[in-house]
Design an enzyme around this catalytic site. Sequence first.
Site, PDB file in Angstrom:
ATOM      1  N   THR A  17       0.939  -1.230  -0.036  1.00  0.00           N
ATOM      2  CA  THR A  17       0.014  -0.017   0.126  1.00  0.00           C
ATOM      3  C   THR A  17       0.711   1.284   0.108  1.00  0.00           C
ATOM      4  O   THR A  17       0.644   2.187  -0.748  1.00  0.00           O
ATOM      5  CB  THR A  17      -0.961   0.211   1.027  1.00  0.00           C
ATOM      6  OG1 THR A  17      -1.564  -1.171   1.331  1.00  0.00           O
ATOM      7  CG2 THR A  17      -1.939   1.083   0.997  1.00  0.00           C
ATOM      8  N   LYS A  38      -8.378  -2.152  -5.422  1.00  0.00           N
ATOM      9  CA  LYS A  38      -7.751  -3.053  -4.613  1.00  0.00           C
ATOM     10  C   LYS A  38      -9.128  -4.158  -4.431  1.00  0.00           C
ATOM     11  O   LYS A  38     -10.213  -3.896  -4.145  1.00  0.00           O
ATOM     12  CB  LYS A  38      -7.622  -2.673  -3.320  1.00  0.00           C
ATOM     13  CG  LYS A  38      -7.302  -3.923  -2.233  1.00  0.00           C
ATOM     14  CD  LYS A  38      -5.903  -3.527  -1.171  1.00  0.00           C
ATOM     15  CE  LYS A  38      -5.886  -4.777  -0.210  1.00  0.00           C
ATOM     16  NZ  LYS A  38      -4.502  -4.878   0.023  1.00  0.00           N
ATOM     17  N   ASP A  51      -6.300   0.242   3.451  1.00  0.00           N
ATOM     18  CA  ASP A  51      -5.971   0.470   2.138  1.00  0.00           C
ATOM     19  C   ASP A  51      -6.449   1.246   1.353  1.00  0.00           C
ATOM     20  O   ASP A  51      -5.691   1.942   0.768  1.00  0.00           O
ATOM     21  CB  ASP A  51      -5.664  -0.992   1.823  1.00  0.00           C
ATOM     22  CG  ASP A  51      -4.376  -1.585   2.355  1.00  0.00           C
ATOM     23  OD1 ASP A  51      -3.903  -1.325   3.446  1.00  0.00           O
ATOM     24  OD2 ASP A  51      -4.145  -2.960   1.916  1.00  0.00           O
ATOM     25  N   GLU A 112      -3.673  -2.655  -6.245  1.00  0.00           N
ATOM     26  CA  GLU A 112      -2.926  -3.177  -5.046  1.00  0.00           C
ATOM     27  C   GLU A 112      -3.531  -4.612  -4.952  1.00  0.00           C
ATOM     28  O   GLU A 112      -4.712  -4.772  -4.699  1.00  0.00           O
ATOM     29  CB  GLU A 112      -2.917  -2.404  -3.830  1.00  0.00           C
ATOM     30  CG  GLU A 112      -2.288  -3.264  -2.741  1.00  0.00           C
ATOM     31  CD  GLU A 112      -2.342  -2.694  -1.246  1.00  0.00           C
ATOM     32  OE1 GLU A 112      -2.886  -1.670  -1.133  1.00  0.00           O
ATOM     33  OE2 GLU A 112      -2.023  -3.593  -0.481  1.00  0.00           O
ATOM     34  N   GLY A 113      -2.692  -5.544  -4.914  1.00  0.00           N
ATOM     35  CA  GLY A 113      -3.234  -6.629  -4.669  1.00  0.00           C
ATOM     36  C   GLY A 113      -3.384  -7.235  -3.183  1.00  0.00           C
ATOM     37  O   GLY A 113      -3.644  -6.253  -2.577  1.00  0.00           O
ATOM     38  N   GLY A 115      -2.010  -9.537  -0.058  1.00  0.00           N
ATOM     39  CA  GLY A 115      -0.992 -10.703   0.181  1.00  0.00           C
ATOM     40  C   GLY A 115      -0.055 -10.681  -1.048  1.00  0.00           C
ATOM     41  O   GLY A 115       0.287  -9.673  -1.676  1.00  0.00           O
TER      42      GLY A 115
HETATM   43  N1  LIG Z   1       8.787   3.399   2.906  1.00  0.00           N
HETATM   44  C1  LIG Z   1       8.052   3.336   4.157  1.00  0.00           C
HETATM   45  N2  LIG Z   1       7.806   4.149   4.931  1.00  0.00           N
HETATM   46  C2  LIG Z   1       7.180   3.992   6.073  1.00  0.00           C
HETATM   47  N3  LIG Z   1       6.472   2.871   6.309  1.00  0.00           N
HETATM   48  C3  LIG Z   1       6.889   1.822   5.675  1.00  0.00           C
HETATM   49  C4  LIG Z   1       7.478   2.052   4.300  1.00  0.00           C
HETATM   50  N4  LIG Z   1       7.323   0.747   3.722  1.00  0.00           N
HETATM   51  C5  LIG Z   1       6.900   0.004   4.567  1.00  0.00           C
HETATM   52  N5  LIG Z   1       6.469   0.511   5.714  1.00  0.00           N
HETATM   53  C6  LIG Z   1       5.536  -0.009   6.768  1.00  0.00           C
HETATM   54  O1  LIG Z   1       5.556  -1.474   6.568  1.00  0.00           O
HETATM   55  C7  LIG Z   1       3.948  -1.629   6.957  1.00  0.00           C
HETATM   56  C8  LIG Z   1       3.321  -2.528   5.960  1.00  0.00           C
HETATM   57  O2  LIG Z   1       2.898  -1.671   4.902  1.00  0.00           O
HETATM   58  P1  LIG Z   1       1.545  -1.744   3.989  1.00  0.00           P
HETATM   59  O3  LIG Z   1       0.563  -1.482   4.762  1.00  0.00           O
HETATM   60  O4  LIG Z   1       1.973  -0.950   2.703  1.00  0.00           O
HETATM   61  O5  LIG Z   1       1.931  -3.336   3.633  1.00  0.00           O
HETATM   62  P2  LIG Z   1       0.920  -4.268   2.642  1.00  0.00           P
HETATM   63  O6  LIG Z   1       2.053  -5.076   1.851  1.00  0.00           O
HETATM   64  O7  LIG Z   1      -0.016  -3.381   2.031  1.00  0.00           O
HETATM   65  O8  LIG Z   1       0.102  -5.133   3.673  1.00  0.00           O
HETATM   66  P3  LIG Z   1      -1.260  -5.873   3.250  1.00  0.00           P
HETATM   67  O9  LIG Z   1      -1.029  -7.291   3.043  1.00  0.00           O
HETATM   68  O10 LIG Z   1      -2.090  -5.921   4.742  1.00  0.00           O
HETATM   69  O11 LIG Z   1      -2.063  -5.254   2.239  1.00  0.00           O
HETATM   70  C9  LIG Z   1       3.404  -0.674   7.379  1.00  0.00           C
HETATM   71  O12 LIG Z   1       3.384  -0.442   8.935  1.00  0.00           O
HETATM   72  C10 LIG Z   1       3.945   0.552   6.815  1.00  0.00           C
HETATM   73  O13 LIG Z   1       3.877   1.929   7.494  1.00  0.00           O
HETATM   74 MG   LIG Z   2      -2.091  -3.006   1.774  1.00  0.00          MG
END
Ligand SMILES: Nc1ncnc2c1ncn2[C@@H]1O[C@H](COP(=O)(O)OP(=O)(O)OP(=O)(O)O)[C@@H](O)[C@H]1O
Ligand SMILES: [Mg+2]
Length: 224
Positions: A17, A38, A51, A112-113, A115
């Site tokens: 995300t 999404k 998200d 966005e996918g 997982g």
């Molecule tokens: N560049 C970044 N700056 C700040 N936080 C980050 C960064 N990259 C990852 N994170 C942190 O990593 C965690 C997971 O990020 P995110 O929610 O985007 O994951 P996701 O892959 O979308 O998860 P989900 O599978 O639940 O959709 C969050 O807490 C986010 O704040």
């Molecule tokens: Mg996400």
Amino acid sequence: MARGLFVTGTGTEVGKTVVAAVIARTLAAEGQRVHAFKPAVTGLDEGVETDHALLRRASGSSQSDEEIAPYRYGPPASPHLAAELAGEEIDPERLRQSARAAAEGADAIVCEGVGGLLVPLSPTYLVRDLAADLGHPLVVVAGPGLGTINHTLLTLEAARATGLSITAVVLTPWPAQPTEIEASNRETIARLADVDVLTLPPINLADPPTWPPLHLPTGQFPSI
Ligand SMILES: Nc1ncnc2c1ncn2[C@@H]1O[C@H](COP(=O)(O)OP(=O)(O)OP(=O)(O)O)[C@@H](O)[C@H]1O
Ligand SMILES: [Mg+2]
């Protein structure tokens, strides 16, 4: 025709995300009308920003929750199970229609996918199947640290095995001073998978104007 991208990752909570939001913000800051999509959001019960809310904020879009994410569930479970617990099944055709509708009126659509690529949306329809049906090139999000070479190469192999094209890998959060392992991971993934590996530094999610732009390799972001 909107241009489209599909942001996937090596698993859940890797930063999909965050990366999708920064790409959306980068395009919006160039003056493009950006929409988000999404297929399913789970874990609404956890009380953090969803998200779809972050993607909407980053794109500057006025889409509704429903328009960005047609299936939304409380438990933090795989979408096929979250749907089953709600007494329903996710319909692949509805996902494809919703994704097409989300692209209407946009210059670019950032999907966005859920997982990783082999997560089931329905008992028989995986995230990878949706990515193939939508036809957008992938952005693969991964962590920078130990273990990421294997996870990232497995994901790229699973994508390429079904003919999906890869725009880039993005390692996030990428530290200001990478360790030897992190620097080597970046170089090793690029070399073994013959792919562009970009990086995203830590960002303040609350403050999009401070986010650095994330520019994808040119020519890799075709129309749908
Ligand atoms: N560049 C970044 N700056 C700040 N936080 C980050 C960064 N990259 C990852 N994170 C942190 O990593 C965690 C997971 O990020 P995110 O929610 O985007 O994951 P996701 O892959 O979308 O998860 P989900 O599978 O639940 O959709 C969050 O807490 C986010 O704040
Ligand atoms: Mg996400």
